[in-house]
Motif scaffolding. Structure first.
Motif, PDB file in Angstrom:
ATOM      1  N   ILE A   5      -6.169   2.979  -4.740  1.00  0.00           N
ATOM      2  CA  ILE A   5      -5.642   2.697  -3.411  1.00  0.00           C
ATOM      3  C   ILE A   5      -4.547   3.707  -3.122  1.00  0.00           C
ATOM      4  N   GLN A   6      -4.524   4.227  -1.920  1.00  0.00           N
ATOM      5  CA  GLN A   6      -3.498   5.188  -1.546  1.00  0.00           C
ATOM      6  C   GLN A   6      -3.172   5.049  -0.068  1.00  0.00           C
ATOM      7  N   LYS A   7      -1.993   5.517   0.281  1.00  0.00           N
ATOM      8  CA  LYS A   7      -1.596   5.585   1.679  1.00  0.00           C
ATOM      9  C   LYS A   7      -1.970   6.954   2.222  1.00  0.00           C
ATOM     10  N   GLY A   8      -2.567   6.970   3.413  1.00  0.00           N
ATOM     11  CA  GLY A   8      -2.851   8.224   4.085  1.00  0.00           C
ATOM     12  C   GLY A   8      -1.814   8.475   5.160  1.00  0.00           C
ATOM     13  N   TYR A   9      -1.518   9.752   5.409  1.00  0.00           N
ATOM     14  CA  TYR A   9      -0.456  10.071   6.373  1.00  0.00           C
ATOM     15  C   TYR A   9      -0.713  11.447   6.977  1.00  0.00           C
ATOM     16  N   ALA A  10      -0.376  11.582   8.254  1.00  0.00           N
ATOM     17  CA  ALA A  10      -0.351  12.884   8.924  1.00  0.00           C
ATOM     18  C   ALA A  10       0.801  12.865   9.914  1.00  0.00           C
ATOM     19  N   GLU A  65       0.193   9.355  11.993  1.00  0.00           N
ATOM     20  CA  GLU A  65      -1.039   8.722  11.535  1.00  0.00           C
ATOM     21  C   GLU A  65      -0.807   8.129  10.155  1.00  0.00           C
ATOM     22  N   GLU A  66      -1.075   6.839  10.007  1.00  0.00           N
ATOM     23  CA  GLU A  66      -0.957   6.171   8.718  1.00  0.00           C
ATOM     24  C   GLU A  66      -2.224   5.372   8.462  1.00  0.00           C
ATOM     25  N   SER A  67      -2.591   5.263   7.210  1.00  0.00           N
ATOM     26  CA  SER A  67      -3.783   4.512   6.846  1.00  0.00           C
ATOM     27  C   SER A  67      -3.651   3.998   5.425  1.00  0.00           C
ATOM     28  N   VAL A  68      -4.437   2.978   5.125  1.00  0.00           N
ATOM     29  CA  VAL A  68      -4.590   2.471   3.766  1.00  0.00           C
ATOM     30  C   VAL A  68      -6.017   2.782   3.340  1.00  0.00           C
ATOM     31  N   ASN A  69      -6.150   3.423   2.189  1.00  0.00           N
ATOM     32  CA  ASN A  69      -7.458   3.901   1.736  1.00  0.00           C
ATOM     33  C   ASN A  69      -7.764   3.330   0.353  1.00  0.00           C
ATOM     34  N   ILE A  70      -8.904   2.682   0.244  1.00  0.00           N
ATOM     35  CA  ILE A  70      -9.294   2.001  -0.989  1.00  0.00           C
ATOM     36  C   ILE A  70     -10.651   2.526  -1.430  1.00  0.00           C
ATOM     37  N   GLU A  71     -10.831   2.658  -2.737  1.00  0.00           N
ATOM     38  CA  GLU A  71     -12.135   3.001  -3.282  1.00  0.00           C
ATOM     39  C   GLU A  71     -12.330   2.307  -4.622  1.00  0.00           C
ATOM     40  N   PHE A  72     -13.581   2.027  -4.959  1.00  0.00           N
ATOM     41  CA  PHE A  72     -13.906   1.475  -6.273  1.00  0.00           C
ATOM     42  C   PHE A  72     -15.368   1.766  -6.568  1.00  0.00           C
ATOM     43  N   GLY A  73     -15.689   1.873  -7.855  1.00  0.00           N
ATOM     44  CA  GLY A  73     -17.059   2.175  -8.218  1.00  0.00           C
ATOM     45  C   GLY A  73     -17.178   2.526  -9.677  1.00  0.00           C
TER      46      GLY A  73
END
Length: 692
Positions: free
Chosen positions: A471-476, A487-495
């Motif tokens: 999980i990470q925070k995205g930013y621009a 710009e802010e976002s929350v980004n999740i991945e799993f696999g």
């Protein structure tokens, strides 16, 4: 060729998150000469990364300015990802003008690394989609060794390529020179004269390195790069009717359109290995980029229809007042960055800092022409430099990051935190003040401090399966004057990654929740002249999907048959209603334009002792061009086949053949403000390579 909208073979592979069968870089010499520019380093190293990553070995490309997106970020000039060359931000002004037109020449790259998810947090400034690191030709490392290559090719539409390099190491000092030049007449046709629609580009790379000190603990490396380009390109596409009749046509009003660029880059690397696995790495860099894209400035649908009608029935009066704008800009980016790698038992800590400055100087004007009855253009009014745009956007950014990889038996936990202090400024002068002597008419800036955290983990379930999550925070950062529009976002991945029964691959699900997604105003997307360079906002957006890849090589006594399948599913959705100058009336639940749901690539190969053939089938589903009734699903789905073959004359020589778009599929690559831009038709290239 249309380099703006076409993605090279290599860039397409990145956008679809697939690669050719990867070849790990030789790491046997790293004890002798180590380079800090590598982010991943090899295919094998991917297994240790807590997030999605791809290592792509050496390939060749054709596109000049690929538009790359990852995980539903869109493909607007790579402005949602961080692009680096040898570990250094390579965009002309990555903070103050992230959508600038520049991309390094793919054909001279030795390999490419792609990072997505939590693993990308330390590279900034824009890592919501991911990070792309291009690795240039490495210096020879074996004592008293040399390496070199000569490669020449010819192909369709007047294509040519000349590529050569030579490197030598002696007494701990190494040097390398590389030249890459290529061009083509282009596959589009103008109705007048012998003007081509192609390009010419030349790259020159020089590298010098020296290893010294006890146990060769110190290494210095200097890199100098120069490139120039002339490309006869335009924003002007076609109306639907003209595309159906002649998809590779160009209107006469675009006959003077031409981009000229010049790029100079300087990079000094220092590395010091000490203690038991400690490393200190430092880099100073300077990039200068000049471009002037001289192109027709009015390319809306009504204008295209006027040009089309006139060419069908030219009149003596002609069309007066055609504006051709000199989009003249100078960019500079410079900075210094360093990293300290600290092994501490079960922890491996990386601490880094970067100070960066960049700027874009827009000094533009517009000339007026008349399109004559014979379809030639006559200059009627010479524009005054600075009279169209007269401003400087600049940025200063201080970055600090720390990342800790903690190994607990089969579990590796990676926690990272990036801090950025960013100031972005816009200074503007009157368009009637080309000397800039009358003082500023606008002086706005944004000061932003941001913390970007990430947390990722891998767990080795057994020798066949590795689980991962992050999980990470995205930013621009926001454009000047829009301090509350970051710009802010929350980004999740799993696999998981797997390697069993001869099959290897990965399955990764991803999800991004944007509070306020950015876009950049350009003429290509239909912004008015006064707004070009500004920022617009999509509001709340959700993007979700998954990536799957699987590969296996089947073998007989005489041949090997590699097979690889990749699939990416992406679901994008606006979460609010708004009226957009670019997309039309956006309603909650609408999918984002230019984000196809399904992308598939199947690679099939056959490798014999001296002969190798590979084919690739790529499918991309339809997508919206915009959210008006006419734009829904207006980018049709397509299947494109590519073929490549090579014959090994001996261990040093080979001949090769490549056919892009084997069955000559005609398809729409883009339906932007300037009309329809077609994809590249069937293109054949043949070449010879001698390596030593």
């Amino acid at each position: 060729m249309n380099p703006k909208f076409l993605v090279s073979t290599l860039a397409t592979a990145i956008a679809l998150s697939f690669s050719a069968t990867a070849i790990a870089k030789d790491t046997s010499n790293k004890e002798k000469r180590f380079e800090q520019i590598t982010v991943i380093g090899s295919q094998q190293a991917i297994n240790d990364i807590p997030g999605s990553a791809t290592f792509i070995s050496e390939e060749d490309g054709y596109g000049l300015r690929p538009n790359i997106g990852m995980r539903g970020t869109g493909t607007g000039r790579n402005d949602k990802i961080s692009v680096m060359e040898d570990g250094v931000l390579v965009a002309p002004a990555p903070y103050s003008a992230p959508s600038a037109y520049y991309f390094p020449t793919m054909g001279r790259m030795e390999s490419i690394e792609v990072l997505k998810g939590a693993a990308s947090v330390k590279y900034g400034p824009r890592t919501t989609g991911g990070v792309l690191n291009l690795l240039s030709r490495s210096l020879p490392t074996e004592p008293n060794s040399s390496k070199g290559m000569v490669d020449a090719a010819l192909g369709s539409d007047g294509y040519y390529k000349g590529h050569a390099y030579f490197g030598k190491e002696k007494n701990n000092t190494a040097g390398l020179i590389e030249v890459f030049t290529y061009g083509a007449d282009g596959f589009k046709e103008l109705p007048v004269g012998n003007d081509n629609t192609g390009f010419e580009k030349t790259d020159l790379l020089l590298k010098f390195g020296h290893t010294f000190g006890q146990n060769d603990a110190h290494n210095l490396e200097l890199k100098i790069k120069y490139s120039d380009e002339t490309s006869d390109e335009t924003y002007m596409g076609l109306t639907d009717e003209d595309y159906q009749e002649s998809p590779y046509r160009r209107y006469a009003a675009s006959q003077n359109d031409e981009m000229n660029t010049r790029h100079n880059a300087y990079q000094l690397n220092y590395a010091y290995r000490f203690g038991d696995g400690y490393e200190f790495l430092a880099t100073a860099y300077l990039n200068d980029f000049h471009r002037n894209w001289y192109k027709a400035s009015s390319v809306g649908l009504s204008t295209l229809e006027q040009y089309s009608d006139f060419e069908a029935n030219p009149t003596s009066e002609g069309i007066e007042g055609i504006g051709v704008k000199a989009n003249n800009r100078d960019y500079q980016a410079k900075g210094i960055q360093s990293e300290l790698h600290i092994p501490a038992g079960d922890h491996y800590v990386t601490v880094g800092v970067r100070y960066h400055e960049d700027e874009m100087d827009r000094f533009q004007w517009e000339d007026k022409y008349t399109l004559n009855q014979d379809l030639s253009l006559t200059l009627t009014e010479q524009g005054v430099p600075g009279s169209d745009s007269n401003r400087v956007d600049s940025a200063e950014a201080s970055t600090l990051f720390i990342q800790d990889e903690w190994t607990i038996d089969a579990l590796v936990v990676s926690a990272g935190l990036r801090y950025e202090d960013i100031t972005i400024t816009r200074e503007e002068w009157s368009k009637s003040d080309p000397t800039r002597s009358n003082g500023l008419t606008k002086d706005v800036s944004n000061d932003t401090e941001i913390l970007v955290p990430s947390l990722g983990a891998t767990y080795t379930l057994n020798e066949n399966v590795t689980l991962l999550a992050g999980i990470q925070k995205g930013y621009a950062p926001a454009a000047p004057g829009n301090a509350d529009q970051e710009e802010e976002s929350v980004n999740i991945e799993f696999g998981s990654r797997f390697n069993m029964d001869g099959f290897s691959g990965e399955v990764i699900a991803f999800y991004s929740d944007y509070d306020n997604m950015h876009g950049n105003c350009t003429a290509a997307v239909g912004c008015s002249d006064d707004n070009i360079g500004d920022q617009y906002n999509y509001g709340e957006v959700e993007v979700a999907g998954f990536e799957f890849s699987a590969a296996r090589t089947f073998a007989t006594d005489t041949a090997m048959f590699p097979v690889k399948l990749t699939y990416t599913y992406t679901d994008s959705e606006f979460k609010n209603d708004f009226d957009s100058e670019i997309w039309g009336a956006v309603e909650k639940g609408d999918a984002m334009p230019y984000v196809p749901e399904n992308q598939v690539a199947l690679s099939l190969g056959a490798e014999f002792s001296a002969f190798v053939v590979n084919s690739q089938i790529r499918y991309v589903s339809d997508a919206h061009a915009n959210l008006t009734e006419a734009g829904l699903n207006a980018i049709d789905s397509r299947v494109v086949w590519d073929l490549a073959a090579k014959y090994l004359i001996d261990e040093n020589q080979k001949v090769y053949l490549s056919v892009d778009n084997l069955f000559d599929k005609t398809y729409v690559a883009n339906r932007s403000n300037g009309g329809i831009q077609p994809g590249k038709p069937r293109t054949v290239q043949m070449g010879y390579t001698y390596s030593f």
